[in-house]
Write an enzyme that holds these catalytic residues in place. Sequence first.
Site, PDB file in Angstrom:
ATOM      1  N   ARG A  29       8.285  20.875  60.728  1.00 45.55           N
ATOM      2  CA  ARG A  29       7.786  19.625  60.144  1.00 45.55           C
ATOM      3  C   ARG A  29       8.701  18.429  60.267  1.00 45.55           C
ATOM      4  NH1 ARG A  29       6.617  22.764  54.796  1.00 45.55           N
ATOM      5  NH2 ARG A  29       8.294  23.890  55.819  1.00 45.55           N
ATOM      6  N   ASP A  75       4.659  33.602  62.510  1.00 47.08           N
ATOM      7  CA  ASP A  75       5.301  33.755  61.208  1.00 47.08           C
ATOM      8  C   ASP A  75       5.496  35.241  60.922  1.00 47.08           C
ATOM      9  OD1 ASP A  75       6.021  31.909  58.753  1.00 47.08           O
ATOM     10  OD2 ASP A  75       5.281  33.811  57.956  1.00 47.08           O
ATOM     11  N   TYR A 152       7.626  40.223  50.278  1.00 45.56           N
ATOM     12  CA  TYR A 152       6.437  39.355  50.177  1.00 45.56           C
ATOM     13  C   TYR A 152       5.182  40.178  49.892  1.00 45.56           C
ATOM     14  CZ  TYR A 152       9.229  35.461  51.892  1.00 45.56           C
ATOM     15  OH  TYR A 152      10.187  34.479  52.011  1.00 45.56           O
TER      16      TYR A 152
HETATM   17  O1  CP3 Z   1      11.781  29.316  64.125  1.00 44.70           O
HETATM   18  C1  CP3 Z   1      10.719  28.911  64.627  1.00 44.70           C
HETATM   19  O2  CP3 Z   1      10.546  27.720  64.986  1.00 44.70           O
HETATM   20  C2  CP3 Z   1       9.628  29.912  64.910  1.00 44.70           C
HETATM   21  C3  CP3 Z   1       8.580  30.027  63.943  1.00 44.70           C
HETATM   22  C4  CP3 Z   1       8.866  30.632  62.583  1.00 44.70           C
HETATM   23  C5  CP3 Z   1       8.185  30.207  61.420  1.00 44.70           C
HETATM   24  N1  CP3 Z   1       8.542  31.044  60.389  1.00 44.70           N
HETATM   25  C6  CP3 Z   1       7.245  29.087  61.352  1.00 44.70           C
HETATM   26  C7  CP3 Z   1       6.899  28.513  60.034  1.00 44.70           C
HETATM   27  C8  CP3 Z   1       9.704  31.690  62.216  1.00 44.70           C
HETATM   28  C9  CP3 Z   1      10.716  32.471  63.044  1.00 44.70           C
HETATM   29  C10 CP3 Z   1       9.474  31.944  60.829  1.00 44.70           C
HETATM   30  C11 CP3 Z   1      10.127  33.032  60.076  1.00 44.70           C
HETATM   31  C12 CP3 Z   1       9.864  33.183  58.644  1.00 44.70           C
HETATM   32  N2  CP3 Z   1       8.718  32.945  57.968  1.00 44.70           N
HETATM   33  C13 CP3 Z   1      10.792  33.741  57.739  1.00 44.70           C
HETATM   34  C14 CP3 Z   1      12.162  34.270  58.085  1.00 44.70           C
HETATM   35  C15 CP3 Z   1      13.158  33.200  58.329  1.00 44.70           C
HETATM   36  C16 CP3 Z   1      13.532  32.417  57.107  1.00 44.70           C
HETATM   37  O3  CP3 Z   1      13.216  31.211  57.101  1.00 44.70           O
HETATM   38  O4  CP3 Z   1      14.139  32.979  56.197  1.00 44.70           O
HETATM   39  C17 CP3 Z   1      10.186  33.757  56.480  1.00 44.70           C
HETATM   40  C18 CP3 Z   1      10.831  34.245  55.192  1.00 44.70           C
HETATM   41  C19 CP3 Z   1       8.868  33.262  56.624  1.00 44.70           C
HETATM   42  C20 CP3 Z   1       7.804  33.151  55.593  1.00 44.70           C
HETATM   43  C21 CP3 Z   1       7.374  31.757  55.398  1.00 44.70           C
HETATM   44  N3  CP3 Z   1       6.647  31.037  56.309  1.00 44.70           N
HETATM   45  C22 CP3 Z   1       7.612  30.936  54.281  1.00 44.70           C
HETATM   46  C23 CP3 Z   1       8.405  31.354  53.059  1.00 44.70           C
HETATM   47  C24 CP3 Z   1       7.022  29.694  54.547  1.00 44.70           C
HETATM   48  C25 CP3 Z   1       6.899  28.532  53.597  1.00 44.70           C
HETATM   49  C26 CP3 Z   1       8.189  27.817  53.455  1.00 44.70           C
HETATM   50  C27 CP3 Z   1       8.183  26.583  54.281  1.00 44.70           C
HETATM   51  O5  CP3 Z   1       9.164  26.323  55.015  1.00 44.70           O
HETATM   52  O6  CP3 Z   1       7.180  25.830  54.155  1.00 44.70           O
HETATM   53  C28 CP3 Z   1       6.456  29.760  55.847  1.00 44.70           C
HETATM   54  C29 CP3 Z   1       5.751  28.674  56.532  1.00 44.70           C
HETATM   55  C30 CP3 Z   1       6.229  28.312  57.896  1.00 44.70           C
HETATM   56  N4  CP3 Z   1       6.563  29.194  58.900  1.00 44.70           N
HETATM   57  C31 CP3 Z   1       6.359  26.983  58.413  1.00 44.70           C
HETATM   58  C32 CP3 Z   1       6.777  27.106  59.754  1.00 44.70           C
HETATM   59  C33 CP3 Z   1       7.001  25.993  60.749  1.00 44.70           C
HETATM   60  C34 CP3 Z   1       6.010  25.708  57.654  1.00 44.70           C
HETATM   61  C35 CP3 Z   1       4.526  25.667  57.535  1.00 44.70           C
HETATM   62  C36 CP3 Z   1       3.900  24.338  57.753  1.00 44.70           C
HETATM   63  O7  CP3 Z   1       3.880  23.817  58.873  1.00 44.70           O
HETATM   64  O8  CP3 Z   1       3.361  23.852  56.759  1.00 44.70           O
END
Ligand code: CP3
Length: 346
Positions: A29, A75, A152
């Site tokens: 974002r 994700d 989760y």
């Molecule tokens: O790194 C990258 O660019 C690749 C894509 C990627 C995403 N999530 C996209 C995403 C990867 C590798 C992840 C991993 C992920 N997802 C983890 C492990 C890494 C870490 O951050 O600890 C976890 C715990 C998740 C679960 C998850 N997904 C959460 C808790 C959230 C909400 C928190 C947030 O940042 O909004 C997501 C959403 C998410 N996954 C977004 C992205 C780009 C944001 C969503 C959006 O665009 O609204």
Amino acid sequence: MVRKKKLLAALAGETQAVPPIWMMRQAGRYLPEYRATRAQAGDFLSLCYTPDLATEVTLQPIRRYGFDAAILFADILLVPQALGADLWFAAGEGPRLSTVTTPADFDRLSGPDDIHDHLAPVYETVRILSRELPPETALIGFAGAPWTVATYMIAGRGTPDQGPAHALKAENRPLFDALIDRITAATIEYLSKQAGAGAEVIKIFDSWAGSLTGEDFDRYALAPATRIVAELKRRHPGLPIIAFPREAGERYIGFARATGADCVALDNSVSPDWAAANIQTDGCVQGNLAPSYLVTGGSALIEQTRAIVRAFSNGPHIFNLGHGITPDANPDNVGLMIEAVREGAG
Ligand code: CP3
């Protein structure tokens, strides 16, 4: 002569004057072009499951910054969904899932081989990316580690202390173990398909490894990672694997050796000098700039970036953040960080 991609050279143990660079959450974002494509998709999960759009957002940071690696856009929570959990993202609140806390909940989950129809769009994204990426850019596939995914699935959401997962582990160990085993088996099948579709490197995200201590760390962080690494390497000889036992602290020591991973990713609670002396001695390390520097920028960003490059300059290193870049980061600061890495430790 075809030179090896910089990321693959680091993972093979090569020390490079300028380390390869990529960032966790590099498609995200903080980038206006990401926000535009996400709006086009309608919501986050549609973005994950539409191969052309997932490809587009994966490529955006490569075009803008020329990173040495692209990470598949998906994700870690797609695996629970493929196992049958309901999954949705409440606007501004993060993920929500149906919970697994009873034997009846567990019995409703699908088997590890029954996930592929659901995840087929992800494999298609990997195939398209492996055709479209520049030849010097490595493609990283990924999954969550079983413990982190289980936290989760059990709580139905993110939690500050993983309390519900620790409670189930204490109250019904056989059920907890069965869930970890099911996630581990499904993760192997998922990652194996990603490798078959063209992922050149695999990363395993154990974001909540730091809340496991003592024997629990061995059983639920080390053992599942060891099983995943061994089986992936059996099926895909030579496939490099990055493990990220986030906030493992002292337990980072020996983690790569014990699991067979080619590299450990370091969070930003670990000092680079300590990590160079205690962890990089076993091979490649990745990390570990605190994401907050990309919000604040300035000379502190440049100095900390250079300090990290310098600390790890005597061994194989992949420059990265200690955790994902945050939505409030300034895209210009990412450019400054890359410049500071590429001009050397100076
Ligand atoms: O790194 C990258 O660019 C690749 C894509 C990627 C995403 N999530 C996209 C995403 C990867 C590798 C992840 C991993 C992920 N997802 C983890 C492990 C890494 C870490 O951050 O600890 C976890 C715990 C998740 C679960 C998850 N997904 C959460 C808790 C959230 C909400 C928190 C947030 O940042 O909004 C997501 C959403 C998410 N996954 C977004 C992205 C780009 C944001 C969503 C959006 O665009 O609204």
